[in-house]
Design a protein around this motif. Structure first.
Motif, PDB file in Angstrom:
ATOM      1  N   ALA A  72     -22.904  15.894  13.515  1.00  0.00           N
ATOM      2  CA  ALA A  72     -23.100  15.850  12.508  1.00  0.00           C
ATOM      3  C   ALA A  72     -23.781  14.970  12.084  1.00  0.00           C
ATOM      4  O   ALA A  72     -24.534  15.503  10.679  1.00  0.00           O
ATOM      5  N   GLY A  73     -24.425  13.987  12.661  1.00  0.00           N
ATOM      6  CA  GLY A  73     -25.749  12.718  12.347  1.00  0.00           C
ATOM      7  C   GLY A  73     -25.093  11.773  11.238  1.00  0.00           C
ATOM      8  O   GLY A  73     -25.396  11.451  10.938  1.00  0.00           O
ATOM      9  N   GLU A  74     -23.722  11.624  11.976  1.00  0.00           N
ATOM     10  CA  GLU A  74     -23.188  10.410  10.801  1.00  0.00           C
ATOM     11  C   GLU A  74     -23.169   8.991  12.047  1.00  0.00           C
ATOM     12  O   GLU A  74     -23.161   9.659  13.608  1.00  0.00           O
ATOM     13  N   PRO A  75     -23.395   8.127  11.401  1.00  0.00           N
ATOM     14  CA  PRO A  75     -23.127   6.625  12.418  1.00  0.00           C
ATOM     15  C   PRO A  75     -21.047   6.563  13.141  1.00  0.00           C
ATOM     16  O   PRO A  75     -20.330   6.715  12.802  1.00  0.00           O
ATOM     17  N   VAL A  76     -21.903   6.566  14.755  1.00  0.00           N
ATOM     18  CA  VAL A  76     -20.306   6.305  15.080  1.00  0.00           C
ATOM     19  C   VAL A  76     -20.320   5.012  15.008  1.00  0.00           C
ATOM     20  O   VAL A  76     -19.551   4.225  15.166  1.00  0.00           O
ATOM     21  N   LEU A  77     -21.526   3.712  15.001  1.00  0.00           N
ATOM     22  CA  LEU A  77     -21.046   2.265  14.915  1.00  0.00           C
ATOM     23  C   LEU A  77     -21.708   1.861  13.603  1.00  0.00           C
ATOM     24  O   LEU A  77     -22.710   2.250  13.378  1.00  0.00           O
ATOM     25  N   SER A  78     -20.957   1.343  12.442  1.00  0.00           N
ATOM     26  CA  SER A  78     -22.030   1.123  11.475  1.00  0.00           C
ATOM     27  C   SER A  78     -22.145  -0.338  11.356  1.00  0.00           C
ATOM     28  O   SER A  78     -22.461  -0.997  12.386  1.00  0.00           O
ATOM     29  N   PRO A  79     -23.705  -0.706  10.373  1.00  0.00           N
ATOM     30  CA  PRO A  79     -23.802  -1.617  10.996  1.00  0.00           C
ATOM     31  C   PRO A  79     -23.539  -2.362  10.409  1.00  0.00           C
ATOM     32  O   PRO A  79     -23.826  -3.304  10.990  1.00  0.00           O
ATOM     33  N   ALA A  80     -22.345  -2.363  10.332  1.00  0.00           N
ATOM     34  CA  ALA A  80     -20.949  -4.335   9.701  1.00  0.00           C
ATOM     35  C   ALA A  80     -20.887  -4.302  10.601  1.00  0.00           C
ATOM     36  O   ALA A  80     -21.168  -5.351  11.486  1.00  0.00           O
ATOM     37  N   VAL A  81     -20.597  -3.611  11.551  1.00  0.00           N
ATOM     38  CA  VAL A  81     -20.028  -4.189  13.443  1.00  0.00           C
ATOM     39  C   VAL A  81     -21.210  -4.211  13.868  1.00  0.00           C
ATOM     40  O   VAL A  81     -21.583  -5.121  14.872  1.00  0.00           O
ATOM     41  N   THR A  82     -22.195  -3.405  14.286  1.00  0.00           N
ATOM     42  CA  THR A  82     -23.440  -4.238  14.483  1.00  0.00           C
ATOM     43  C   THR A  82     -23.928  -5.234  14.317  1.00  0.00           C
ATOM     44  O   THR A  82     -24.513  -6.109  15.242  1.00  0.00           O
ATOM     45  N   ARG A  83     -24.003  -6.143  12.364  1.00  0.00           N
ATOM     46  CA  ARG A  83     -24.351  -7.562  12.246  1.00  0.00           C
ATOM     47  C   ARG A  83     -23.270  -8.291  12.900  1.00  0.00           C
ATOM     48  O   ARG A  83     -23.459  -9.245  13.817  1.00  0.00           O
ATOM     49  N   GLN A  84     -21.729  -8.155  13.065  1.00  0.00           N
ATOM     50  CA  GLN A  84     -21.039  -8.819  13.839  1.00  0.00           C
ATOM     51  C   GLN A  84     -21.370  -8.766  15.518  1.00  0.00           C
ATOM     52  O   GLN A  84     -21.031 -10.021  16.308  1.00  0.00           O
TER      53      GLN A  84
END
Length: 224
Positions: free
Chosen positions: A121-133
């Motif tokens: 659907a083009g939605e993120p699986v992993l949020s940028p906030a989780v990526t930052r952590q």
């Protein structure tokens, strides 16, 4: 729409379990299985999956190398990385290469199905906030000039695009970025699309990683 899924894992029991669990989900079809990253390119060309569920650690060609090779090709399917570790440097490298996100191997099947559907659907699986952590917990062995390279890439963007990119890096939603920058949500979406196109990225996670590399998340830094 039926989502075509390719499962890649060196353990036949894991592959069988994933195929059984995911193949029974409504709207998902398992179109192929691979035991090694070396098999991925040929299988993708043969069965045309929408999503590849990729084990990161395999004894032959690992999932990181297979992801890098696959995502460098035009029209490549999305990749979701399978891992047993929350903080894994290989996972970060796969995200840099364009993987849409990662799921742990002990993730409930329903959540893996949701991840697959979100990617399509083009939605993120992993949020940028989780990526930052994740980035904060993984030692970065990259050359010391990564910050300079990241800032040079961000320099390709306009001022407002850079501001939007930093908002993505901070884990803000489109609505949150719009409120912070006094924009409309459609305008933010347009900026995000332009950033992805200009930088040759596939998803918001890659934007977040670039902003992190540029050192713009831990202090108030001028992005103009």
């Amino acid at each position: 729409m039926t989502i075509r899924l390719l499962v890649v894992d060196d353990d036949p029991l894991v592959r069988a379990g994933l195929a059984l669990m995911l193949g029974g989900a409504d709207g998902i079809e398992i179109v192929g299985e691979a035991a090694d990253g070396s098999e991925v390119a040929a299988l993708v060309a043969d069965v045309h999956p929408d999503v590849v569920l990729m084990d990161i650690r395999m004894p032959g060609v690992d999932g990181l190398t297979a992801t890098e090779r696959l995502r460098s090709r035009p029209g490549a399917p999305d990749v979701i990385v399978l891992t047993t570790f929350h903080a894994d440097e290989q996972v970060v490298r796969a995200l840099r290469a364009g993987a849409a996100g990662f799921v742990l191997k002990d993730t409930p099947p329903a959540d893996i199905v949701t991840a697959v559907r979100r990617v399509v659907a083009g939605e993120p699986v992993l949020s940028p906030a989780v990526t930052r952590q994740l980035m904060s917990r993984v030692a970065d062995s990259a050359p010391g000039d990564r910050t300079d390279r990241a800032r040079a890439r961000l320099g390709q963007l306009g001022v407002r695009e850079r501001e939007v990119a930093v908002g993505v890096g901070r884990g803000q939603s489109n609505a949150g970025i719009a409120a912070a920058l006094y924009m409309s949500v459609p305008t933010v979406k347009t900026h995000v699309s332009r950033i992805l196109a200009r930088l040759g990225f596939n998803n918001r996670v890659q934007i977040a990683l670039l902003v992190h590399d540029a050192g713009l998340l831990d202090r108030d830094t001028d992005v103009g």
